[in-house]
Design an enzyme around this catalytic site. Sequence first.
Site, mmCIF file in Angstrom:
data_model
loop_
_atom_site.group_PDB
_atom_site.id
_atom_site.type_symbol
_atom_site.label_atom_id
_atom_site.label_comp_id
_atom_site.label_asym_id
_atom_site.label_seq_id
_atom_site.Cartn_x
_atom_site.Cartn_y
_atom_site.Cartn_z
ATOM 1 N N HIS A 191 -1.799 11.248 -1.958
ATOM 2 C CA HIS A 191 -3.101 10.735 -1.556
ATOM 3 C C HIS A 191 -4.109 11.858 -1.323
ATOM 4 O O HIS A 191 -5.226 11.832 -1.832
ATOM 5 C CB HIS A 191 -2.971 9.883 -0.300
ATOM 6 N N HIS A 219 0.827 -1.200 0.000
ATOM 7 C CA HIS A 219 0.000 0.000 0.000
ATOM 8 C C HIS A 219 0.869 1.261 0.000
ATOM 9 O O HIS A 219 1.721 1.433 0.875
ATOM 10 C CB HIS A 219 -0.885 -0.030 1.251
ATOM 11 N N ASP A 235 -1.254 6.427 -5.265
ATOM 12 C CA ASP A 235 -2.306 7.391 -5.587
ATOM 13 C C ASP A 235 -1.758 8.442 -6.541
ATOM 14 O O ASP A 235 -0.668 8.989 -6.295
ATOM 15 C CB ASP A 235 -2.786 8.090 -4.311
ATOM 16 N N GLU A 246 0.786 -0.372 -4.784
ATOM 17 C CA GLU A 246 -0.348 0.520 -5.007
ATOM 18 C C GLU A 246 0.118 1.938 -4.743
ATOM 19 O O GLU A 246 0.955 2.174 -3.865
ATOM 20 C CB GLU A 246 -1.497 0.143 -4.059
ATOM 21 N N GLU A 293 -4.113 4.074 -8.202
ATOM 22 C CA GLU A 293 -5.420 4.601 -7.827
ATOM 23 C C GLU A 293 -5.542 6.027 -8.349
ATOM 24 O O GLU A 293 -4.719 6.893 -8.041
ATOM 25 C CB GLU A 293 -5.642 4.590 -6.317
#
Length: 250
Positions: A59, A17, A46, A44, A119
């Site tokens: 994020h 993450h 953002d 992952e 993301e």
Amino acid sequence: MPEPSPTAWPLPRWIAHRGAGRLAPENTLAAFRLGARHGYRAFECDVKLSADGVPFLLHDTTLERTSNGLGRAGDLRWSQLALLDAGSWHGRRHAGEPLATLAGVAAFILRNRLALNIELKPVPGQERLTGEVVAAEAARLWAGSGLPPPLLSSFSPVALDGARQGAPGLPRALLLDALHEGWPELARGLGVQAVITDHRLMDAGVLATLRAQRWRGLCYTVNETEDVQRLLALGIDGLITDAIDRHAPD
């Protein structure tokens, strides 16, 4: 570019993450390097857009929590964002760590033959534009690499539809923090290959719905051993975790 096959899948089961969970400043290259040292092969992150349209990793909508910047991240040009310190908030040894561009992260991922879940995290009001630009840039960066393309995910249906327009051949995933009425129809309409839920929402019934549509099922943010064991017993396809030092990837 044709729509991706529903059986094609770019990610291993374990996904770090924001690069390295909480062990390094999130969404920075320092985090990716640390995650890789822990054996993780999938990550992952953002991604949003600067004021001049550069895809970069962050994020939050605002800069204060994870940098020494102020205000909305999308209001600054990349030349301004590139000067910020995105590491000191996490500790002195990361002082001066810069924000990362998608292009910079892609270079690390591709050179080390890793996998990536991007993301889409738009600044409010830029949902469709973010999806289109980030998807098109990802398709360009991965073109000719011979490696699996990145998975594009978002809580925003508009961003995912923009991603489909920007690069229809890249796989997409709908993120869900609640099982609202009509979510399977929404996912079907977006042409996704996966659904990623809060781990507390995933059960045998939800996974059966995904399997019936030939979708993959993933969960965030899975840190506790009992949650890992439950989801593995269900047959989950992906576990996004902060606890990269406690859960060894496959």
